[in-house]
Design a protein around this motif. Sequence first.
Motif, PDB file in Angstrom:
ATOM      1  N   UNK A 413       0.865  -1.171   0.000  1.00 49.53           N
ATOM      2  CA  UNK A 413       0.000   0.000   0.000  1.00 49.53           C
ATOM      3  C   UNK A 413       0.912   1.235   0.000  1.00 49.53           C
ATOM      4  N   UNK A 414       0.843   2.082   0.994  1.00 45.23           N
ATOM      5  CA  UNK A 414       1.730   3.256   1.027  1.00 45.23           C
ATOM      6  C   UNK A 414       2.787   3.154   2.114  1.00 45.23           C
ATOM      7  N   UNK A 415       2.921   1.973   2.718  1.00 46.97           N
ATOM      8  CA  UNK A 415       3.842   1.796   3.843  1.00 46.97           C
ATOM      9  C   UNK A 415       5.087   1.020   3.431  1.00 46.97           C
ATOM     10  N   UNK A 416       6.247   1.488   3.875  1.00 41.89           N
ATOM     11  CA  UNK A 416       7.474   0.752   3.629  1.00 41.89           C
ATOM     12  C   UNK A 416       7.491  -0.497   4.501  1.00 41.89           C
ATOM     13  N   UNK A 417       7.744  -1.653   3.888  1.00 44.21           N
ATOM     14  CA  UNK A 417       7.803  -2.906   4.637  1.00 44.21           C
ATOM     15  C   UNK A 417       9.180  -3.555   4.580  1.00 44.21           C
ATOM     16  N   UNK A 418      10.002  -3.151   3.618  1.00 40.27           N
ATOM     17  CA  UNK A 418      11.403  -3.587   3.547  1.00 40.27           C
ATOM     18  C   UNK A 418      12.234  -2.350   3.248  1.00 40.27           C
ATOM     19  N   UNK A 419      13.222  -2.065   4.084  1.00 40.62           N
ATOM     20  CA  UNK A 419      14.022  -0.850   3.926  1.00 40.62           C
ATOM     21  C   UNK A 419      15.479  -1.156   3.637  1.00 40.62           C
ATOM     22  N   UNK A 420      16.161  -0.172   3.087  1.00 40.60           N
ATOM     23  CA  UNK A 420      17.621  -0.192   2.999  1.00 40.60           C
ATOM     24  C   UNK A 420      18.169   0.618   4.172  1.00 40.60           C
ATOM     25  N   UNK A 525      11.012  -0.530  11.907  1.00 32.63           N
ATOM     26  CA  UNK A 525      10.516  -0.888  13.232  1.00 32.63           C
ATOM     27  C   UNK A 525       9.019  -0.605  13.324  1.00 32.63           C
ATOM     28  N   UNK A 526       8.311  -1.473  14.043  1.00 32.43           N
ATOM     29  CA  UNK A 526       6.870  -1.293  14.236  1.00 32.43           C
ATOM     30  C   UNK A 526       6.473  -1.977  15.537  1.00 32.43           C
ATOM     31  N   UNK A 551       1.438  -2.349  11.893  1.00 32.77           N
ATOM     32  CA  UNK A 551       1.581  -0.956  11.448  1.00 32.77           C
ATOM     33  C   UNK A 551       0.179  -0.350  11.449  1.00 32.77           C
ATOM     34  N   UNK A 552      -0.149   0.309  12.561  1.00 28.15           N
ATOM     35  CA  UNK A 552      -1.490   0.856  12.769  1.00 28.15           C
ATOM     36  C   UNK A 552      -2.532  -0.261  12.626  1.00 28.15           C
ATOM     37  N   UNK A 553      -3.400  -0.209  11.625  1.00 23.29           N
ATOM     38  CA  UNK A 553      -4.469  -1.188  11.512  1.00 23.29           C
ATOM     39  C   UNK A 553      -4.109  -2.391  10.649  1.00 23.29           C
ATOM     40  N   UNK A 554      -2.874  -2.458  10.215  1.00 23.18           N
ATOM     41  CA  UNK A 554      -2.463  -3.554   9.342  1.00 23.18           C
ATOM     42  C   UNK A 554      -1.331  -4.359   9.971  1.00 23.18           C
ATOM     43  N   UNK A 597      11.605 -15.934   1.117  1.00 24.19           N
ATOM     44  CA  UNK A 597      11.009 -14.913   1.977  1.00 24.19           C
ATOM     45  C   UNK A 597       9.637 -14.562   1.425  1.00 24.19           C
ATOM     46  N   UNK A 598       8.609 -14.634   2.268  1.00 30.48           N
ATOM     47  CA  UNK A 598       7.245 -14.300   1.844  1.00 30.48           C
ATOM     48  C   UNK A 598       6.706 -13.209   2.774  1.00 30.48           C
ATOM     49  N   UNK A 599       6.182 -12.137   2.186  1.00 27.06           N
ATOM     50  CA  UNK A 599       5.662 -11.019   2.984  1.00 27.06           C
ATOM     51  C   UNK A 599       4.206 -10.771   2.603  1.00 27.06           C
ATOM     52  N   UNK A 600       3.340 -10.747   3.611  1.00 25.66           N
ATOM     53  CA  UNK A 600       1.947 -10.369   3.399  1.00 25.66           C
ATOM     54  C   UNK A 600       1.661  -9.108   4.209  1.00 25.66           C
ATOM     55  N   UNK A 601       0.582  -8.408   3.818  1.00 22.79           N
ATOM     56  CA  UNK A 601       0.249  -7.147   4.501  1.00 22.79           C
ATOM     57  C   UNK A 601      -1.258  -6.964   4.448  1.00 22.79           C
ATOM     58  N   UNK A 602      -1.898  -7.250   5.556  1.00 25.69           N
ATOM     59  CA  UNK A 602      -3.368  -7.198   5.611  1.00 25.69           C
ATOM     60  C   UNK A 602      -3.830  -6.463   6.857  1.00 25.69           C
TER      61      UNK A 602
END
Length: 602
Positions: A413-420, A525-526, A551-554, A597-602
């Motif tokens: 969505x609009x949130x960073x989930x993997x950073x450098x 971090x979250x 991350x808030x509601x997700x 590596x598997x990433x979900x965001x719900x």
Amino acid sequence: MNNDFHKPYFKELFGSEQTGKFCYTKEQLSERPIFPTYILDGGAFLFLNDVIGTTNSDDWLRMIEEGTFFEYWTYDGKFDWYAVWKNFTEKDCNPEWEAHIWIHRLYFLLPLAQAYMNTGDRRYSQKWFELLSDWIDKNPYRKYPQDPEGCPWFDMVWFDMQVAWRTINLTHSVFMLAEGGDDALTKEQWKAVYDMILLHRSHLQSEGMVKDGTSARGNHSLQIGMALIMLSCLFPEFGEPEAYAKTGRFIVKVNCDKQLTEEGIDIEDSLTYGHFIARLYFEANRLLKLNGYEPIPGVPEKLPKQYEYLYQFSSPKGITMQIGDGYAMDALRDIEFVDSIEPLPFERKKRTVVFEKSGMAVLRNNKFSVYIDMIATDPHSKKSLMAPKQKIWGGMYGAHQHFGRPAYIAYADEDMVVNESGGMNYDCEGLRTMYATMSGHNVISCDEIPLHERLTHDDSDEILSIVDHFDGENPWIILRNETIGENGKSFVWTRKIELKDKLVVTDHVKASERMHFRNHLHMPYARTGYADYFASTQPVTDDGKIINLRRRQKMQKVMLDKAGIIEYRPYSNDKNRTDVCVYSEREYYEQEFESVTVISYE
């Protein structure tokens, strides 16, 4: 709107005056603070952000008026242009080059010139001249390439981009001071300004004339080329404008041909340096166009491509990716500013795009945006494991690149989930080194063939290639890294990144022998997802294979093929502040293995 470049008292002082055309108008330079209207190079931004605490020039102006801006440059309790130089040379410690050379580039003159332009208040123009006059008194000229130590590097004050940036800042100041009114400076003060610009012009020509097709490359040289073009267009009365323009054009042309790929991507591999560098091309091209010169072949054609790449490599909210020595900036605002002056003909639509000739890619679907960095600086390889048919890139570390390819940053969505790791003040050598090495990026590293910026091309070699990709609704890409060490050891690492309702990264490694590999992964971090973990400080399930980050509601769920190290590490967040991220490291002691590596965001 008027962009005539007026030079007060110039005809009286030099016998003639020609009115050139500046690359901006008063109105365009009055809309917001001069920085970030102008783009700071990465070193300047990261230093200011760390030490001064702000990169907004309105804040600098306030601090100058309060008398606090120059506190960092004190020696024995008093302001000293060489305070930082003395502090680190007398203590025989690591140099603070950015802190030392930043002040000698005179960036801080621009907010004073802008304030006078906007208000007509002579307090600003006289403070501007007071600071410049003091700098002139304390920094006698040293002719390139000789200086008191017999080395052009010495303290860097009369060398390289320090001279170029002073020239650019002085020239931009002349425009703004002249636009602000007739009494910015006295005739004698203007004479001192023009004499200083003339001296800088001569110096830049002496540096530029010795540059060839190799030494002319890079953003430092590009600044020299643009400055020479600027002076040729705006100060032709100084004599031989064609000769100075010729030197500047040569340098800009070399950079356009050798530093920019066919797709308009600068190989220094930093998005914010990309904006800074694109603006230099833009200003050079516009000055030539407005003042009756022929364009430099290739520059007009690659300008829109540069900005389209910068547009596509911005976040869902339009912020630059912090790749290499970069920082987070408003990419869309910069693009809109340039477009308002000279239209940039590319479609403003975020999409999946693979820059196959440059090694960069963005994958997008309705959930994820993944930014992939696989650019490399030198198209060479000492030896190849496979001799692949597709285009290859080689090289390890160039200009503002960091180590580790193919690396990626991911948004859901609009949130960073993997950073450098991002960028760090260059003077903070320990952290900057940590950020630049492979462990600071989302890559696989090998202990037996370590890559970090202390190594040279003689230590090991990489061949990077895009094997295949699909750009449809659920895009995917396959990337390959062939790494060969001087010790005879080697491996082939293939990475597949695919987007569906989840982000899936599959890494396959096949090595010449059994070696130690590490899969590095960084996540902002979250809040942790549950309260019943075995340790409240670690957001991981008991088996160590699932990381939950609320991350808030997700909920971000990261599913790993095996357990590993989970800890917290520093990084530079998207507000350019040092923050902590969740760091995962999986270890493999194998000759061949697969890591998922598997990433979900719900």
